[in-house]
Each structure stands twice: as C-alpha cells, then as structure tokens.
Design a protein around this motif. Sequence first.
Motif, PDB file in Angstrom:
ATOM      1  N   THR A 162      13.857 -16.847  19.538  1.00 34.66           N
ATOM      2  CA  THR A 162      13.833 -15.846  18.487  1.00 34.66           C
ATOM      3  C   THR A 162      14.569 -16.374  17.262  1.00 34.66           C
ATOM      4  O   THR A 162      15.390 -17.295  17.355  1.00 34.66           O
ATOM      5  CB  THR A 162      14.463 -14.521  18.954  1.00 34.66           C
ATOM      6  OG1 THR A 162      15.850 -14.729  19.240  1.00 34.66           O
ATOM      7  CG2 THR A 162      13.748 -13.990  20.190  1.00 34.66           C
ATOM      8  N   VAL A 163      14.269 -15.749  16.124  1.00 35.32           N
ATOM      9  CA  VAL A 163      14.832 -16.187  14.847  1.00 35.32           C
ATOM     10  C   VAL A 163      15.359 -14.972  14.094  1.00 35.32           C
ATOM     11  O   VAL A 163      14.655 -13.954  13.960  1.00 35.32           O
ATOM     12  CB  VAL A 163      13.769 -16.908  13.989  1.00 35.32           C
ATOM     13  CG1 VAL A 163      14.370 -17.346  12.655  1.00 35.32           C
ATOM     14  CG2 VAL A 163      13.184 -18.102  14.735  1.00 35.32           C
ATOM     15  N   ASP A 164      16.566 -15.077  13.622  1.00 30.38           N
ATOM     16  CA  ASP A 164      17.111 -14.045  12.732  1.00 30.38           C
ATOM     17  C   ASP A 164      18.284 -14.639  11.966  1.00 30.38           C
ATOM     18  O   ASP A 164      19.005 -15.507  12.483  1.00 30.38           O
ATOM     19  CB  ASP A 164      17.564 -12.800  13.505  1.00 30.38           C
ATOM     20  CG  ASP A 164      17.647 -11.572  12.603  1.00 30.38           C
ATOM     21  OD1 ASP A 164      16.686 -10.776  12.601  1.00 30.38           O
ATOM     22  OD2 ASP A 164      18.659 -11.422  11.884  1.00 30.38           O
ATOM     23  N   ARG A 165      18.488 -14.158  10.754  1.00 31.04           N
ATOM     24  CA  ARG A 165      19.555 -14.719   9.930  1.00 31.04           C
ATOM     25  C   ARG A 165      20.924 -14.158  10.291  1.00 31.04           C
ATOM     26  O   ARG A 165      21.959 -14.723   9.907  1.00 31.04           O
ATOM     27  CB  ARG A 165      19.268 -14.464   8.448  1.00 31.04           C
ATOM     28  CG  ARG A 165      19.368 -13.013   8.027  1.00 31.04           C
ATOM     29  CD  ARG A 165      19.120 -12.856   6.534  1.00 31.04           C
ATOM     30  NE  ARG A 165      17.787 -13.331   6.178  1.00 31.04           N
ATOM     31  CZ  ARG A 165      17.351 -13.444   4.934  1.00 31.04           C
ATOM     32  NH1 ARG A 165      18.143 -13.125   3.923  1.00 31.04           N
ATOM     33  NH2 ARG A 165      16.129 -13.854   4.693  1.00 31.04           N
ATOM     34  N   HIS A 166      20.978 -13.052  11.035  1.00 31.04           N
ATOM     35  CA  HIS A 166      22.242 -12.373  11.305  1.00 31.04           C
ATOM     36  C   HIS A 166      22.732 -12.655  12.721  1.00 31.04           C
ATOM     37  O   HIS A 166      21.986 -12.468  13.698  1.00 31.04           O
ATOM     38  CB  HIS A 166      22.092 -10.872  11.081  1.00 31.04           C
ATOM     39  CG  HIS A 166      21.608 -10.520   9.706  1.00 31.04           C
ATOM     40  ND1 HIS A 166      22.346 -10.794   8.569  1.00 31.04           N
ATOM     41  CD2 HIS A 166      20.448  -9.956   9.288  1.00 31.04           C
ATOM     42  CE1 HIS A 166      21.667 -10.397   7.505  1.00 31.04           C
ATOM     43  NE2 HIS A 166      20.514  -9.891   7.914  1.00 31.04           N
TER      44      HIS A 166
END
Length: 336
Positions: free
Chosen positions: A177-181
């Motif tokens: 998965t990818v997320d900036r936070h």
Amino acid sequence: MTARRVSFRAPEEVRVEEVTVPKPDPDELLVETECSGISPGTELLLYRGEAPDDLPADETIPSLSGGLDYPISYGYAAVGRVIETGDAVEGDWLGERVFAFHPHASHFRAAPGELQRVPHGIPAAAATLLPNVEAAINVAMDAGPLVGERVAVLGQGVLGLLTTAVLADHPLEALYTVDRHSLRRERSRDLGADESIAPDADLRGALSDTHRKGADLAIELSGNPAALDGAIDATGYAGRVLVGSWYGDKPATLDLGGRFHRSRIAIESTQVSTIEPELRGRWDKDRRLALAWDRLADLDADAVLTHRLPVEEAADAYRLLADHPDEAIGAVLTYA
C-alpha cells in the motif's frame, strides 16, 4: 421538539441547523440518530467545493435524490433507534437499532425498506462504516485478484484501509500500500498489508523480481488524480489499474506515452452504486450488504475511526479531516 441537521451552505461553510422533528407518515418510521459517519471522500469534495453540481447526489438512494449544488444536506451513514412507527407499518421496529443511507441529522423518517437492522454486537460507531465496507468489497470483487498476484493499493484513507483489510484475506503473493502519512501506513500494516510505503518510494521495484516486473493489479483510492500516474507506473505488462477514487471536478492528466503505450495496461473504474455485470446473476445489493455486515463484525473499527465529535462541532470535524489527514482518518458525529 427540535432536530439538528448538518448543511453545506458553500465551500468550507458547514452549519448545524435547527428544524422541526419530522412526523412519520403511516408507512414510515421515525429514527433518532446516535451517530453518523463522515465520508472523507465525497463529503470532502462537497466541503471543498470540488463536487460537480450538475450531477445527482445519488440516484440509488431516496434521501439523496437531489443535486450536489449548495445548499445541501448530505451524508449516507446514519445509525440510530426507531422511536416512533406509523400506523400502517408492519413488524416489530420500535426500539430497534438501525442503519440508513441518510444525511447527517438527529432525527429522520424512513420507510422500513430503507433501513437495515444493525446486528447485535456491532457498536453504533462501527456500523457507520457499512457503506465503506460495502464499497471495499465491491472494489475487491471488481478487481478479482488471482492467486499469487502482486497487488498495490494507492491511498489509505477509510476506503483504502478497508480495501486493504478485504484483500489481505486473498492468497496474494504481495499486498503493498501507498500513502504519504505515517499513521495511515501504520494502520495499513495492522490491517494486513505486507508493506506500506510513501509515494516517493520505488513501488514498481518493490513488486518486481526475475519473474515479474511491477504489480499485476494497482488500485487507486487516494482521491488524488496525480496518483493515477503512479498506479500506472507501478503496473507491469498486461496488468490492470482499477480507479476507485472519485475526483469530482479535478481533472486527471495522464502520461500515456513511454512504457504505457506498449504495456497493454487496462484502466477501469469501480463504483459501489452498481454491481459488475458478470456478477449480477449471483450477486445483488442485499447479498453484498449482508457480507459487509459479516466483515464489520470482525473489523477493528478504531483502526479507521480516529475521531468522534458532537454534531454541534460538525464544521470542526470537516476542517480536521480536510486540513489534518496526518492525524485524522475517519470521523463520526454523535448526537447524545
């Protein structure tokens, strides 16, 4: 009696209005709301003024039959108890805890067919996640990952996290998965992701080895049109990109040159209002909702619902979700 209702008056202008408690018609029920969940996707588009006002709110939900222009009462995740029944209503409804696809309001009337009885053991706040869990199941059904595939989910908001939880039960080779936070990446791992990385990391490289370069399937759920290029870039030859985000009136400018031109990558949309045509002979909304309730019974809702605020602070709730995604993932309004 006086009821309270949340209203979007203009971009970034949310009010809590006082209205008269509605009287149910003979074939209706009156529900007193315990809590209602904010959809950080569609509702933040409305909050920011980024939703197209020439579309109906939702043609499949009676309480959302109007447009998306201001002023508008919106929301579709209300949980409460039936406190009054019309004379023509059949069945034992009084005192039942129910779910409704209804805008944020302390009281509302609805026909029995518009309500779902909340199964015993599911807390009211967790029950507000029903539409998001149903949407996550729909994403997984549309994605149809095969045994041993490598899957990437971009965006770990409420829908992204719930989709990750559903896909974690599939026999995949890898689920990234990818997320900036960082908070969302942490929750993503807790819900079953093999790894969760920041957008500037090499996702394609992480999903590559001597047998396969890139993801077999990338699912874009960030709500950010720019992330769609990242999903395409992470996808390998003949892979699939599934777009579950609704960008509203934000344009998506894609780089379809370079590797994409020769990669036979398929890009497809997924949306919960309808069921994929090939599945409609076996699946309908009632069956999908029943599955969503089963999933909810085993879900750690606190991994997704980070904030609970009284309805009087609705404006603060939207501001928190819009301005502080590093600390707020999902929010519930309470009506006690």
